[in-house]
Motif scaffolding. Structure first.
Motif, mmCIF file in Angstrom:
data_model
loop_
_atom_site.group_PDB
_atom_site.id
_atom_site.type_symbol
_atom_site.label_atom_id
_atom_site.label_comp_id
_atom_site.label_asym_id
_atom_site.label_seq_id
_atom_site.Cartn_x
_atom_site.Cartn_y
_atom_site.Cartn_z
ATOM 1 N N ALA A 78 -22.847 -6.396 18.548
ATOM 2 C CA ALA A 78 -21.751 -7.288 18.932
ATOM 3 C C ALA A 78 -21.308 -7.014 20.361
ATOM 4 C CB ALA A 78 -20.584 -7.116 17.963
ATOM 5 N N TRP A 79 -21.226 -5.734 20.719
ATOM 6 C CA TRP A 79 -20.835 -5.381 22.098
ATOM 7 C C TRP A 79 -21.841 -5.924 23.093
ATOM 8 C CZ3 TRP A 79 -23.172 -2.641 25.968
ATOM 9 C CH2 TRP A 79 -22.375 -2.264 27.054
ATOM 10 N N ALA A 80 -23.157 -5.766 22.758
ATOM 11 C CA ALA A 80 -24.198 -6.241 23.670
ATOM 12 C C ALA A 80 -24.162 -7.754 23.785
ATOM 13 C CB ALA A 80 -25.569 -5.767 23.183
ATOM 14 N N ASP A 81 -23.920 -8.460 22.663
ATOM 15 C CA ASP A 81 -23.846 -9.911 22.713
ATOM 16 C C ASP A 81 -22.749 -10.395 23.649
ATOM 17 O OD1 ASP A 81 -25.973 -10.197 21.041
ATOM 18 O OD2 ASP A 81 -24.778 -10.492 19.210
ATOM 19 N N ASP A 82 -21.627 -9.654 23.677
ATOM 20 C CA ASP A 82 -20.485 -10.071 24.485
ATOM 21 C C ASP A 82 -20.638 -9.723 25.951
ATOM 22 O OD1 ASP A 82 -19.300 -11.127 22.270
ATOM 23 O OD2 ASP A 82 -18.101 -9.322 21.839
ATOM 24 N N ARG A 83 -21.352 -8.644 26.280
ATOM 25 C CA ARG A 83 -21.329 -8.109 27.645
ATOM 26 C C ARG A 83 -22.665 -8.163 28.386
ATOM 27 N NH1 ARG A 83 -17.641 -5.832 24.595
ATOM 28 N NH2 ARG A 83 -15.592 -5.295 25.473
ATOM 29 N N LEU A 84 -23.762 -8.333 27.682
ATOM 30 C CA LEU A 84 -25.070 -8.393 28.348
ATOM 31 C C LEU A 84 -25.553 -9.825 28.388
ATOM 32 C CD1 LEU A 84 -26.828 -5.264 26.793
ATOM 33 C CD2 LEU A 84 -25.536 -5.438 28.913
ATOM 34 N N PRO A 85 -25.699 -10.393 29.579
ATOM 35 C CA PRO A 85 -26.133 -11.798 29.676
ATOM 36 C C PRO A 85 -27.560 -11.970 29.158
ATOM 37 C CG PRO A 85 -26.108 -10.757 31.836
ATOM 38 C CD PRO A 85 -25.469 -9.791 30.887
ATOM 39 N N GLY A 86 -27.769 -12.980 28.333
ATOM 40 C CA GLY A 86 -29.092 -13.278 27.809
ATOM 41 C C GLY A 86 -29.560 -12.390 26.684
ATOM 42 N N PHE A 87 -28.718 -11.445 26.254
ATOM 43 C CA PHE A 87 -29.147 -10.488 25.228
ATOM 44 C C PHE A 87 -29.273 -11.157 23.857
ATOM 45 C CE2 PHE A 87 -28.362 -7.188 22.060
ATOM 46 C CZ PHE A 87 -29.267 -6.215 22.446
ATOM 47 N N ARG A 88 -28.403 -12.113 23.605
ATOM 48 C CA ARG A 88 -28.346 -12.689 22.257
ATOM 49 C C ARG A 88 -29.616 -13.485 21.915
ATOM 50 N NH1 ARG A 88 -23.005 -15.840 20.840
ATOM 51 N NH2 ARG A 88 -22.265 -13.725 21.314
ATOM 52 N N GLY A 89 -30.205 -14.102 22.921
ATOM 53 C CA GLY A 89 -31.357 -14.945 22.628
ATOM 54 C C GLY A 89 -32.688 -14.219 22.636
ATOM 55 N N LEU A 90 -32.729 -12.912 22.838
ATOM 56 C CA LEU A 90 -33.995 -12.175 22.903
ATOM 57 C C LEU A 90 -34.454 -11.759 21.511
ATOM 58 C CD1 LEU A 90 -33.345 -9.869 25.988
ATOM 59 C CD2 LEU A 90 -34.679 -11.974 25.924
ATOM 60 N N PRO A 91 -35.770 -11.615 21.337
ATOM 61 C CA PRO A 91 -36.281 -11.039 20.085
ATOM 62 C C PRO A 91 -35.862 -9.574 19.960
ATOM 63 C CG PRO A 91 -38.024 -12.157 21.316
ATOM 64 C CD PRO A 91 -36.847 -12.100 22.213
ATOM 65 N N PRO A 92 -35.934 -9.040 18.758
ATOM 66 C CA PRO A 92 -35.489 -7.655 18.560
ATOM 67 C C PRO A 92 -36.187 -6.658 19.472
ATOM 68 C CG PRO A 92 -35.764 -8.736 16.450
ATOM 69 C CD PRO A 92 -36.281 -9.685 17.466
ATOM 70 N N ARG A 93 -37.493 -6.775 19.685
ATOM 71 C CA ARG A 93 -38.215 -5.794 20.504
ATOM 72 C C ARG A 93 -37.761 -5.858 21.959
ATOM 73 N NH1 ARG A 93 -44.775 -4.905 20.379
ATOM 74 N NH2 ARG A 93 -44.813 -3.004 21.674
#
Length: 389
Positions: A78-93
Motif C-alpha cells: 500500500a505504501w509503494a502504491d501511494d508513493r512510487l510512480p508506476g509501481f501499481r501497474g507492474l507485474p510482481p517480479r
C-alpha cells in the motif's frame, strides 16, 4: 300471448358474495397505497392472498453490486502504491526489482549525504572553532572586568582601643555628666555616644616608615575592599590610584578622644589623603609587618583576577589630618584586549575620609590614670584632668 316468467328474488348468499368481493377489492387497493401487506385475517372460505415483498428489501436488492469489490493492498505494498510512480501497474517480479532499485538509491543518498556532511564538517572545523572562540570572548568581555564590594568596618563587633568620636552638635550638661562618669574604655564610650549621633575614627597603628619619605599621619575609618571577577579570561590589576573629588574643612562640633600607649599594626593598604583637593594623594602603601611594610604596594605586587582565580581582599586605611575629603579609587588593569581602567565605587559613588577639627566647640580626652580633661564650651564637671591637656 306469452308471458315472461318472473325473476327469482335475489338470494342472501349472492348478496354476501358481492359484499366479500367489494371488501377484498378495497383491501387490495389500500395495500397497494400503503405498500404493506394486509394483516387482516381472511374471511372463512376465501383463498389466502400472498403478501407483497417490502419496498425497502426490493430497493436493497436493486442497489446490490453486481460484482465483488477488489481488496485494497496493505503493508509495504500500500505504501509503494501511494508513493512510487508506476509501481501499481507492474507485474510482481518487476515490482521487486523496482523496490530494490529504490532502496539502493535511498541508501546511496544517505551515504553521500553523510560523507558530504563529514567532509564539510572537517573542512570548516577550524573556521567554526575560531568563530566560536571569538563569540565566547565577545560574550565574556560584555561582563564587568571585576566587581568591587565595599564593606564598612563593623565596630559593633570590634572597637579599637584608640578611637576618636565626632559629633555635629555640642553635648548637653546631662550628656556631659554621663560621659565623664564613664572610665576611658573605648567600647563603653562608643556605646554611649553612638545613639547621640557619634562617628568613630581610628588612629594610626604605631610608627610607620614610608619608602618615599615622611608623611603626616591622620585619623581614618577603615573598610574592606573585595575584588572578584567572573570572567573566563584572566586580567591583571597593576595599579590603584586615589582621586579626591572634593575637600572641605572638618565640620564636627564635639570631639571625644581616647588615646593609648600604642596599638598593633593592621595589614592592608594605606592612602595618605592629607591636604586639600589640590594635594595629590600618596599610596597605597603596604601595612604588613614584613620587609614590604611602608613600600608602595603595586611597585612589587599585582592582583590576578578571572580565569578561576580566587578573589582578592584588602583592608583600606585612608588617613587625613587637615581636610574632610570625598574620594574614589581608579584601578588600572590589563587583559587580552589591552589596558583599561575601572572606577571604585562604580558610577558617581565616593568614600569619605573625615578629619578632626583643630578647634572644636567641645573637646573631651581621657588621660590614662587621671581621668577626663575637658576644654571648650562646657560645664567642666567631672573633668579633673583638664590642666594636663
Amino acid at each position: 300471448m306469452a308471458t315472461n316468467p318472473p325473476s327469482p328474488p335475489p338470494s342472501s348468499s349472492g348478496q354476501g358474495d358481492q359484499t366479500d368481493q367489494s371488501r377484498r377489492t378495497g383491501q387490495t387497493d389500500q395495500t397497494r397505497r400503503t405498500g404493506q401487506a394486509d394483516r387482516t385475517d381472511p374471511a372463512p372460505g376465501d383463498a389466502p392472498v400472498p403478501a407483497p415483498a417490502p419496498v425497502a428489501a426490493s430497493a436493497a436488492r436493486r442497489e446490490a453490486p453486481s460484482s465483488p469489490v477488489p481488496s485494497r493492498p496493505s503493508g509495504w505494498s500500500a505504501w509503494a502504491d501511494d508513493r512510487l510512480p508506476g509501481f501499481r501497474g507492474l507485474p510482481p517480479r518487476q515490482r521487486a526489482v523496482y523496490a530494490a532499485l529504490v532502496a539502493v538509491v535511498v541508501v546511496a543518498g544517505l551515504v553521500v549525504a553523510y560523507y558530504a556532511a563529514f567532509v564539510l564538517d572537517r573542512s570548516t572545523a577550524r573556521e567554526r572553532a575560531r568563530s566560536d572562540k571569538q563569540a565566547e570572548r565577545s560574550v565574556d568581555r560584555e561582563q564587568p572586568a571585576f566587581v568591587a564590594t565595599v564593606t564598612p568596618q563593623d565596630y559593633e563587633q570590634e572597637v579599637p582601643e584608640v578611637i576618636t568620636v565626632l559629633l555635629d552638635r555640642k553635648l548637653t550638661a546631662r550628656e556631659q555628666a554621663g560621659l565623664t562618669a564613664l572610665r576611658g574604655e573605648s567600647a563603653r564610650v562608643w556605646e554611649f555616644l553612638k545613639p547621640l549621633g557619634g562617628r568613630l575614627l581610628e588612629h594610626p597603628s604605631g610608627p610607620l616608615e614610608f619608602a618615599d619619605g615622611e608623611h603626616t599621619r591622620g585619623q581614618f575609618r577603615t573598610f574592606d575592599l573585595n575584588l572578584n571577577s567572573d570572567r573566563g579570561a584572566g586580567l591583571t590589576v597593576n595599579r590603584m590610584t586615589a582621586v579626591k573629588d572634593d575637600c572641605r574643612a572638618p565640620g564636627a562640633r564635639t570631639v571625644v578622644h581616647l588615646p593609648s600607649a600604642g596599638s598593633e599594626p593592621r595589614q592592608g593598604l594605606l592612602w595618605d589623603l592629607t591636604g586639600g583637593k589640590e594635594v595629590r594623594p600618596r599610596g597605597p602603601y603596604a601595612l604588613d609587618e614584613g620587609a614590604s611594610q611602608g613600600q608602595l604596594y603595586f611597585r612589587q605586587n599585582v592582583v590576578e583576577l578571572g580565569n578561576g582565580q580566587s578573589n582578592m581582599a584588602f583592608r583600606v586605611q585612608p588617613e587625613v589630618s587637615t581636610h574632610t575629603c570625598a574620594w574614589h579609587i581608579v584601578a588600572s588593569y590589563t587583559d587580552t584586549t589591552g589596558s583599561h581602567q575601572q572606577r571604585i565605587p562604580s558610577g558617581t559613588g565616593t568614600f569619605t575620609a573625615e578629619a578632626i577639627p583643630a578647634r572644636p566647640a567641645q573637646y573631651f580626652e581621657w588621660v590614662t590614670g587621671t581621668g577626663w580633661g575637658c576644654i571648650g564650651e562646657l560645664t567642666q564637671r567631672g573633668c579633673g584632668a583638664t590642666d594636663l591637656l
